[in-house]
Design a protein around this motif. Structure first.
Motif, short mmCIF file in Angstrom:
data_model
loop_
_atom_site.label_atom_id
_atom_site.label_comp_id
_atom_site.label_asym_id
_atom_site.label_seq_id
_atom_site.Cartn_x
_atom_site.Cartn_y
_atom_site.Cartn_z
N LEU A 342 -38.69 20.40 18.23
CA LEU A 342 -39.25 22.21 17.77
C LEU A 342 -40.46 22.25 17.38
O LEU A 342 -40.55 21.14 16.40
CB LEU A 342 -38.36 22.51 17.56
CG LEU A 342 -36.72 22.55 18.43
CD1 LEU A 342 -35.54 23.60 17.75
CD2 LEU A 342 -37.27 23.51 19.32
N PRO A 343 -41.63 23.25 17.45
CA PRO A 343 -42.48 22.89 16.55
C PRO A 343 -42.02 23.52 14.81
O PRO A 343 -41.25 24.58 14.43
CB PRO A 343 -42.98 24.47 17.12
CG PRO A 343 -42.60 25.58 18.20
CD PRO A 343 -40.95 23.89 18.09
N GLU A 344 -42.93 23.18 13.90
CA GLU A 344 -42.08 23.90 12.60
C GLU A 344 -41.72 24.93 12.23
O GLU A 344 -42.45 26.44 12.70
CB GLU A 344 -43.71 23.49 11.38
CG GLU A 344 -43.76 22.92 10.30
CD GLU A 344 -42.99 21.93 10.05
OE1 GLU A 344 -42.79 21.75 8.58
OE2 GLU A 344 -42.91 20.83 10.87
N GLY A 345 -40.89 25.31 11.87
CA GLY A 345 -40.72 26.74 11.97
C GLY A 345 -39.64 27.06 12.28
O GLY A 345 -38.79 28.29 11.99
N VAL A 346 -39.17 26.55 13.12
CA VAL A 346 -38.26 26.59 14.92
C VAL A 346 -37.29 26.18 14.40
O VAL A 346 -37.23 25.31 14.16
CB VAL A 346 -37.89 27.20 16.16
CG1 VAL A 346 -37.70 26.89 17.09
CG2 VAL A 346 -40.32 27.53 16.36
N ASN A 347 -35.66 26.47 13.84
CA ASN A 347 -34.52 26.42 13.56
C ASN A 347 -33.60 27.42 14.31
O ASN A 347 -33.85 27.71 14.09
CB ASN A 347 -34.80 26.32 11.89
CG ASN A 347 -33.02 25.38 11.47
OD1 ASN A 347 -33.10 24.21 12.73
ND2 ASN A 347 -32.50 25.78 10.68
N PHE A 348 -32.54 25.71 15.12
CA PHE A 348 -31.52 26.49 15.36
C PHE A 348 -30.39 26.18 14.90
O PHE A 348 -30.56 25.28 14.25
CB PHE A 348 -31.53 25.83 17.06
CG PHE A 348 -32.38 26.39 17.69
CD1 PHE A 348 -31.93 27.70 18.49
CD2 PHE A 348 -32.83 26.01 18.76
CE1 PHE A 348 -32.70 28.41 19.41
CE2 PHE A 348 -33.63 26.55 19.90
CZ PHE A 348 -33.37 28.17 20.04
N ASP A 349 -29.27 26.93 14.70
CA ASP A 349 -28.30 26.62 13.96
C ASP A 349 -27.98 25.03 14.63
O ASP A 349 -27.27 25.07 15.72
CB ASP A 349 -27.30 27.69 13.74
CG ASP A 349 -25.90 27.16 13.13
OD1 ASP A 349 -25.79 27.36 11.77
OD2 ASP A 349 -24.77 26.96 13.83
N LYS A 350 -27.44 24.62 13.78
CA LYS A 350 -27.55 23.04 14.21
C LYS A 350 -26.18 23.50 14.85
O LYS A 350 -25.07 23.07 16.00
CB LYS A 350 -26.43 22.11 13.16
CG LYS A 350 -25.80 20.92 13.61
CD LYS A 350 -25.39 19.93 12.14
CE LYS A 350 -24.94 20.55 10.93
NZ LYS A 350 -24.93 18.89 10.16
N LEU A 351 -24.86 24.46 14.76
CA LEU A 351 -23.36 24.00 15.22
C LEU A 351 -23.35 25.14 16.68
O LEU A 351 -23.72 24.74 17.69
CB LEU A 351 -22.61 25.45 14.29
CG LEU A 351 -21.75 25.99 15.28
CD1 LEU A 351 -20.46 25.05 15.46
CD2 LEU A 351 -20.55 26.97 14.46
N LEU A 352 -24.75 26.41 16.15
CA LEU A 352 -25.26 26.58 17.95
C LEU A 352 -25.77 25.60 19.13
O LEU A 352 -25.51 25.18 19.41
CB LEU A 352 -26.02 27.60 17.32
CG LEU A 352 -26.57 28.67 18.78
CD1 LEU A 352 -25.91 28.92 19.55
CD2 LEU A 352 -27.99 29.57 18.95
#
Lengths: 487, 258
Positions: A342-352
Motif C-alpha cells: 500500500l502507498p505511504e500513509g494508507v493504512n487499514f485497520d489490522k482487524l479489518l
C-alpha cells in the motif's frame, strides 16, 4: 385356510389376524436383549466396557467437577498443604473471566459490547417466531418492551437505536417506493440505472448530512448505512416484517455495532481494535466470516457454473487461489505483506484486514459446498423454471437455491463450525481472541500451572457455541423437510 | 368414441398460425438430431407427435419454447421469432405452457405455491388474484383439496395434474406436452388423460408427444410421425391409423398397436 377349487386355483378366504410380537422384539427388555446381552459374550463385553467407561468418566468428573475448587482468593486457594495442585482450579477462570470475555477492552466501555449483543438478540428474536408473533400488536408490543428495557439498562441513545431496529421493520413494511420506479423488466437498463443512481445519491446524502450533524469520524459509516437503506427502500417492495428485519440485521446492524465498538464520536471514547479481545473478538471474527462467506460463496458457486467463460474463469481462479493456501498464510499476508504494497500513509485497520481475509477464505470453501448442492438439483427443475418464463436470477432465488442450500445444510454448517474454530489462528497476527487471551493468562507468574484449566474452559466455550450451531442446523433441516423424496 | 372424435375434430380451428417452423435443423455436436422440420400449427389445433424413442420428437417441441436451441431455419411462435434475443424468448415462454414427463414440480413449495409462483413473479399478478386463479385451475384438474400439500405427498397422477394446472395458471395460448403419461402407473394414466381431453375440448392449441393412441384418436386433428429426426408422415388420426402410407409408419404402428 386354503382351498383348492374345482378348476385347480389355490384360494385363501380368511384374513390372518395380527399377533403380538415376541417379548424379545419390543420394549425395554427387547432393546437390552438385542443391544447388550445377547449372546452371552456380549453380556461380558457390556460389563467390561461399562466398568472402563465408569472409571474414565469418574476420573474426569472428579478432576473437573467434584474435587474442583470453585471459589477462593488466588492460586493458594487451590493448593493442598504441601503446595500441590490435584484438582481443577476454577478460581483462575473466575478471576480472569471478564478479561477472557472482553480482552483489553476498557472496563468502563464494556457495556457497549453487552448492549450490541443484546440488541442483536432482541432484533433477531422475531425472525425465529411464527408470523403472527412478529407483526401486528404483538410485534409492536415486543418492540416497545425491548426499547423500555434498554432505556432502563443503558440510557436514551441505546434506547433510540433499539427503537429503530425494532420498530422500523413494521413501518417499512408499507414502503412502496420501488413500485414508483421503472420496472426492471420493462427496460432493464433504465430500471437498474435509476436504482443504482438513487443508491449512490442516498449514500452521498447520508455521508454529508450525517457527517455535518454528528461528526466527520462517523460520516463514512453513515454514508454506507444510508446507501444500503436506500437500496432496501427501492429494492424491497411489499416486503414482510421478517424480510425487513433480516435486511436491517445484515446491512445496518454491522455498521451500527462497529461504530459503537470503536466509538470516537457520540461522546464515546475511541477504542482501537487492537484492544478488542477474548470471546468478544472471537465472535466478531467468526460472525463476520459466517455472515459474509455464505453470500459471497453463493455468488462464486453460481459463477463457477456460469456459461460465460470470463465469469467462470474468474470464479475458478478465486476459489482455487483462496482454497489452495493455508489460513495462516492469508492472515500473515494481510497483516505483514499487504501494508508493504500500500502507498505511504494508507493504512487499514489490522482487524479489518484479518476479517476480510477470513471472510474470503471461508467464502471459497462455501462456494464449493454450495456448488455441490447446485449440482444435485435435477435438470428438470431448471427446465420447468425456464419454461415458465422465470429469468436467471428469479430461477436461482426462488427455485434452485432454496433446494440446493437445503441439501447442503450439513456441509454449510460444517464450514461454519470449522471457521468458528479457525478464528483462533488470529493469535499469530497479534490479535488476542478467546484462546489467545487464555493462553496469555496461563503464562502469568501468579497463575502458573493453570494451563489445563484454561484449555478446558476454552474448549468448553467453543463446544457450547459449535454444539449450538449444530443443533440449530438440525432444527432447520427438520423444519424445511417437505417429504419430497419422490420427485 | 368415434362419435366424440368426429365431434371434436370439427371443433373450430382458426386459419391463423400459432406456430410456424420452417427449414429447422438442430445438431448436438456432430449429431444431426432434427432435419429440415417444417410444421405449421393453427390456433386451436391439437397435434399428437409420435415416433420411436430417439426420433427427435421431444427435442422438437423443446425447441418451440427454446429449452433447446436450433441452429438453422426459423421458428415463429405467436408472431414472435425465436432468436437468441432473451426478451423474445421470455415473451414466448410466457405464452407457451409445458408439461414434462417427470412433472418437474418444485418440491420445496406447496401445490398452491407451485401454481402461483410464475403468475406472481413473471406476470406480476397480486398474490390474492394469483391464488384465486390457481384454485380455479386446481378445481379444473380435480384436486383443489390438495392445494396445501407438498408435491412429495401426492401420487404421480396427481402430481402431473398439478403440473398441468401450474402451466394453465400462466394463461398460455399454446400447451406443449412432453410424454405426460410415460412415467405414470397404468391406473393413473386415465386421470391425466381426462384432464388433457377436457383441455383439448376447450379449444387450447396443443402439441402432445405421446404414445396414447386412444387420446390421439379422440382429440387430435393431426398425428405426426417422426423418425430419425424427420417428420415422416402427418395425417388426420383416422387415416393415419387405418391407412398409413410410409413403411416406417406401418412398422411403428404394428409395434405399438398389437
Amino acid at each position: 385356510m386354503s382351498d383348492t377349487t374345482s378348476n385347480g386355483a389355490i384360494v385363501k378366504h380368511e384374513r390372518h389376524e395380527d399377533l403380538p410380537p415376541p417379548k424379545s422384539e419390543v420394549g425395554m427388555y427387547g432393546w437390552l436383549y438385542h443391544n447388550l446381552l445377547h449372546p452371552w459374550y456380549n453380556a461380558v463385553l457390556t460389563l467390561i466396557g461399562g466398568a472402563i467407561s465408569f472409571l474414565a468418566i469418574w476420573a474426569v468428573l472428579d478432576f473437573v467437577v467434584f474435587g474442583a475448587v470453585w471459589s477462593g482468593e488466588g492460586r493458594e486457594a487451590c493448593q493442598t498443604e504441601d503446595g500441590a495442585l490435584i484438582h481443577a482450579c476454577w478460581v483462575f477462570v473466575d478471576a480472569r473471566f471478564s478479561q477472557f470475555m472482553y480482552g483489553f477492552y476498557p472496563e468502563v466501555a464494556r457495556w457497549r459490547v453487552d448492549f450490541s449483543f443484546l440488541l442483536l438478540v432482541l432484533a433477531a428474536v422475531p425472525l425465529f417466531l411464527k408470523d403472527h408473533w412478529t407483526s401486528g400488536k404483538v410485534g409492536l408490543g415486543v418492540a416497545g418492551a425491548a426499547t423500555v428495557a434498554v432505556f432502563v439498562l443503558y440510557g436514551p441513545w441505546p434506547a433510540l437505536i433499539t427503537a429503530f431496529m425494532m420498530f422500523a421493520p413494521h413501518g417499512l413494511r408499507f414502503n412502496r417506493l420501488g413500485a414508483l420506479l421503472p420496472r426492471s423488466d420493462d427496460n432493464a437498463l433504465v430500471g437498474f440505472g435509476v436504482r443504482a443512481a438513487l443508491m449512490v445519491l442516498g449514500g452521498i446524502a447520508g455521508y454529508y448530512i450525517g457527517g455535518a450533524i454528528i461528526g466527520k469520524n462517523e460520516a463514512l459509516s453513515l454514508g454506507w448505512m444510508s446507501l444500503f437503506m436506500t437500496f432496501g427502500l427501492v429494492a424491497l417492495n411489499r416486503a414482510t416484517v421478517k424480510a425487513w428485519i433480516a435486511f436491517l440485521l445484515i446491512f445496518i446492524y454491522p455498521f451500527a455495532a462497529f461504530l459503537l465498538w470503536v466509538g470516537d464520536g457520540y461522546g464515546l471514547e475511541y477504542i482501537e481494535t487492537a484492544k478488542w479481545g477474548g470471546l468478544f473478538l472471537t465472535l466478531v471474527v467468526a460472525g463476520t466470516g459466517i455472515a459474509a462467506s455464505l453470500p459471497i460463496g453463493i455468488v462464486f458457486a453460481l459463477g463457477r457454473r456460469s456459461n460465460m467463460p470470463a465469469v467462470r474463469t474468474v470464479s475458478i481462479a478465486f476459489i482455487e487461489l483462496w482454497r489452495g493456501v493455508p489460513l495462516i498464510t492469508v492472515l500473515f499476508m494481510s497483516s505483514v505483506m499487504l501494508p508493504l504494497f500500500l502507498p505511504e500513509g494508507v493504512n487499514f485497520d489490522k482487524l479489518l484486514r484479518a476479517l476480510i481475509g477470513v471472510a474470503l477464505f471461508s467464502a471459497a470453501y462455501m462456494a464449493e459446498v454450495v456448488r455441490g448442492g447446485l449440482q444435485a438439483i435435477p435438470k428438470g427443475q431448471y427446465e420447468a423454471a425456464e419454461a415458465m418464463g422465470l429469468g436467471y436470477w428469479q430461477m436461482m432465488r426462488l427455485i434452485i437455491l432454496p433446494q440446493a442450500l437445503k441439501l447442503v445444510i450439513p456441509g454449510i454448517v460444517n464450514t461454519f463450525i470449522g471457521l468458528f474454530k479457525d478464528t483462533t489462528l488470529v493469535l499469530i497476527i497479534g490479535l488476542f481472541d478467546l484462546l489467545g487471551i487464555v493462553q496469555a493468562a496461563t503464562t502469568d507468574p501468579k497463575w502458573l500451572g493453570m494451563a489445563v484449566e484454561g484449555y478446558v474452559f476454552t474448549a468448553f466455550v467453543f463446544w457450547i457455541f459449535c454444539f449450538g450451531i449444530s443443533r440449530y442446523s438440525m432444527h432447520i433441516e427438520r423444519k424445511l423437510h417437505t417429504g419430497h423424496k419422490r420427485r | 368414441m368415434s362419435e366424440t372424435s368426429a365431434e371434436t375434430a370439427k371443433m373450430q380451428v382458426s386459419d391463423e398460425a400459432a406456430i410456424e417452423i420452417s427449414g429447422m435443423h438442430k445438431w448436438y455436436g456432430d449429431f444431426h438430431v432434427l432435419k429440415d422440420i417444417n410444421l405449421t400449427v393453427m390456433k386451436g389445433e391439437r397435434i399428437v407427435v409420435c415416433g420411436p424413442s430417439g426420433s427427435g420428437k421431444s427435442t422438437m417441441i423443446r425447441c418451440i419454447n427454446r429449452l433447446e436451441e436450433h441452429q438453422r431455419g426459423t421458428i415463429i411462435v405467436d408472431g414472435i421469432e425465436l432468436t437468441s434475443d432473451l426478451k423474445q424468448i421470455d415473451q414466448v415462454r410466457r405464452e407457451v405452457g409445458m408439461v414434462f414427463q417427470h412433472f418437474n414440480l418444485f418440491p420445496h413449495l406447496t401445490v398452491l405455491e407451485n401454481c402461483t409462483l410464475a403468475p406472481i413473479w413473471v406476470r406480476k399478478m397480486p398474490k390474492k388474484d394469483a391464488e384465486e386463479a390457481a384454485m380455479k385451475y386446481l378445481e379444473r384438474v380435480k384436486i383443489p383439496e390438495q392445494a396445501l400439500k407438498y408435491p412429495g405427498q401426492l401420487s404421480g397422477g396427481q402430481q402431473q395434474r398439478v403440473a398441468i394446472a401450474r402451466s394453465l395458471c400462466m394463461n398460455p395460448r399454446i400447451m406443449l406436452f412432453d410424454e405426460p403419461t410415460s412415467a405414470l402407473d397404468p391406473e393413473m394414466i386415465k386421470e391425466v388423460l381426462e384432464v388433457m381431453v377436457d383441455l383439448a375440448k376447450s379449444g387450447m392449441t396443443m402439441i402432445c408427444v405421446t404414445h396414447e393412441m386412444g387420446f390421439a384418436r379422440e382429440v387430435a386433428n393431426r398425428v405426426i410421425f417422426m423418425d430419425e429426426g424427420e417428420i415422416i408422415e402427418q395425417n388426420e388420426p383416422e387415416e393415419f391409423f387405418n391407412n398409413p402410407q410410409s413403411d416406417r409408419t406401418k412398422l411403428f404402428l404394428s409395434q405399438i398397436l398389437h
